[in-house]
Write an enzyme that holds these catalytic residues in place. Structure first.
Site, short mmCIF file in Angstrom:
data_model
loop_
_atom_site.label_atom_id
_atom_site.label_comp_id
_atom_site.label_asym_id
_atom_site.label_seq_id
_atom_site.Cartn_x
_atom_site.Cartn_y
_atom_site.Cartn_z
N GLU A 178 13.77 -8.85 -15.36
CA GLU A 178 13.26 -9.15 -14.95
C GLU A 178 13.76 -10.89 -14.37
OE1 GLU A 178 10.28 -8.27 -13.82
OE2 GLU A 178 9.78 -6.89 -15.84
N TRP A 202 15.63 -9.86 -11.35
CA TRP A 202 15.67 -9.56 -9.86
C TRP A 202 14.89 -11.18 -9.38
CZ3 TRP A 202 13.90 -4.85 -8.34
CH2 TRP A 202 12.73 -4.63 -6.82
N TRP A 239 -2.74 -0.23 9.43
CA TRP A 239 -3.68 -0.82 8.67
C TRP A 239 -5.00 -1.22 9.36
CZ3 TRP A 239 -1.34 -1.78 4.10
CH2 TRP A 239 0.13 -1.66 4.73
N ASN A 265 1.80 -10.18 -14.78
CA ASN A 265 2.53 -9.27 -13.50
C ASN A 265 2.37 -7.45 -13.70
OD1 ASN A 265 5.59 -8.82 -12.19
ND2 ASN A 265 5.74 -7.36 -13.43
N TRP A 290 -0.05 -5.56 3.94
CA TRP A 290 0.25 -6.18 2.85
C TRP A 290 0.47 -7.00 2.89
CZ3 TRP A 290 5.43 -7.98 3.56
CH2 TRP A 290 5.67 -7.91 4.79
N TRP A 330 5.74 -7.81 -2.72
CA TRP A 330 4.60 -6.79 -2.07
C TRP A 330 5.53 -5.60 -0.88
CZ3 TRP A 330 0.02 -7.08 -2.07
CH2 TRP A 330 -1.35 -8.60 -2.42
#
Length: 454
Positions: A265, A268, A296, A331, A349, A372
């Site tokens: 993590e 990341w 959308w 998370n 998004w 996202w």
């Protein structure tokens, strides 16, 4: 006496493992400067929750600097202009700073370098973004091979000790007062509960890290269970640079259990910076161009229901209310809530990314954009569009009953079996909204929208 040296602080608000500060101390008297620059980032200026954190982090940093015989100088305006003014006032020529990778900070660094001798250092990531490449020298676009290559150059260098004494200039430049910046909300004070959750600053960061070290070996077992609170909760401290990732790595590596899952993590964060280094507009532009044609929906009513935690899906609503109350969200629940906005409501998004940018205390340009786009399936490394996360199943699977009780008090009297889906159980209180859309209907609509761009 040698000329004073400026340390330009941004998201590196610490004294230990601060290479820019260490280099400046070796050259002469030091003037630490933080500039609130809302003009250079334009629409990407810091969100409201982050400003709350910044206020308290700057307070903490100034206290720590004064113990060392120094102080924090505060200025407001474009960074290059304000640094040039400070340099003129004190007769400085050199500025030391930790390198940043957000597009506006890269622009600011170029502007400062045209006026002063800017010396940039690495120190906010495990490895300098852009330095970990494939065998052909190309940057990675997929996390798994990136993480494999990053591990080959780990561990990071051992961190620098915090200075005991920092040389001061013969005359200090003018400084704003922190209260003049109005970073804290007042009418209304929507951040009233933040202080119960967080202690911004370097000391608070290390207290949080100390607490996590004792639990880190069980991270993989507990991280997905929101009722247990198994998250490290280090993200805002890392974002504001109150603790360095190298410090975190060295405290945790070798602790056994599932510590490696957490280190992944941590990696990341590095991966996200590598992505925005390659694609600076990643927070506003789909990583895969074919998604530009996705149909959308534009529903302010549905967007508002999601923002307020009034969707009728308890796990989603609990997460959105936790976010508003504390500036943070678990998370696993972030993924569920993000997927719900994108797939169930079919809302772009970017609307969710913008809301998180304003409401998260750990709002990070790289992490926010990459996460996202991963959930949306629009990114260069992303989940498949057709994988529609089922929030009701996720809620039960990850035992979120007590989490829901904490953040959705209308449901606190329901049983564990009923609380995940009170509509289906036939016991939804009148004070709690019905589902904004059924799961099957939403899934079919999302898959149909995906077909249109194949």
């Amino acid at each position: 006496m040698p000329a004073p040296v400026i340390v330009w602080l941004r998201r590196d608000l610490r004294l230990a493992d601060q290479p820019a500060l260490a280099a400046a101390i070796g050259q002469g008297p030091v003037v630490p400067v933080y500039i609130l620059d809302d003009e250079t980032p334009k629409h990407r200026k810091m969100g409201a929750a982050s400003r709350w954190w910044l206020h308290h982090s700057l307070e903490s940093l100034d206290r720590d600097l004064r113990v060392c015989g120094s102080r924090l100088i505060l200025r407001r305006g474009p960074c290059d202009e304000e640094l040039a003014k400070v340099a003129t006032e004190i007769g400085a020529h050199t500025v030391h700073a930790i390198r940043h990778y957000e597009p506006w900070w890269r622009n600011a660094e170029r502007a400062v370098a045209k006026r002063l001798d800017l010396v940039c250092h690495d120190g906010n990531y495990l490895a300098p973004p852009g330095s970990v490449t494939s065998g052909s020298g190309a940057p990675y676009k997929i996390f798994t091979p990136f993480w494999r290559a990053l591990r080959d150059v780990m561990p990071p260098q051992h961190s620098l000790e915090a200075p005991v004494q920092i040389g001061a200039p013969s005359k200090w430049p003018a400084s704003d007062k922190l209260e003049q910046w109005d970073l804290l909300p007042s009418k209304p004070n929507w951040a009233a509960a933040f202080a119960k959750e967080w202690t911004p600053g370097e000391m608070g960061a290390h207290e949080r890290l100390d607490d996590f070290v004792a639990e880190a070996s069980r991270y993989d077992e507990t991280r997905n269970l929101p009722s247990l609170g198994g998250s490290a909760r280090l993200s805002p401290h890392l974002h504001f640079g109150e603790v360095s990732p190298a410090q975190v790595w060295h405290r945790l590596a070798g602790k056994g259990g599932s510590v490696d899952t957490f280190l992944g993590e941590l990696a990341w964060r590095d991966f996200a910076q590598n992505v925005i280094l390659q694609l600076p507009d990643y927070a506003s532009k789909n990583g895969r161009e074919r998604f530009d044609a996705l149909p959308w929906r534009s529903s302010k009513t549905d967007l508002r229901a999601w923002q307020q935690g009034r969707t009728g899906y308890p796990i989603v609503d609990a997460g959105m209310r936790q976010l508003w109350a504390t500036g943070w969200m678990h998370n696993r629940v972030r993924m569920i809530a993000a997927s719900f906005l994108i797939k169930h409501l079919l809302i772009d998004w970017r609307e969710g990314e913008a809301w998180f940018w304003d409401t998260l205390v750990d709002a990070d340009y790289g992490n926010n954009a990459v996460n996202w786009q991963w959930v949306a399936g629009t990114g260069i490394d992303a989940n498949m569009w057709g994988r529609v996360m089922a929030p009701l199943v996720q809620s039960e699977k990850f035992d979120a009953a007590d989490y829901i009780r904490e953040w959705v008090p209308e449901l606190r009297d329901l049983t564990d079996d009923a609380i995940h889906d009170p509509d289906d159980a036939g016991c939804r209180p009148d004070t709690y909204p019905a589902k904004i859309i059924g799961h099957r209907e939403a899934r079919e609509r999302a898959i149909a929208a995906g077909r249109k761009i194949r």
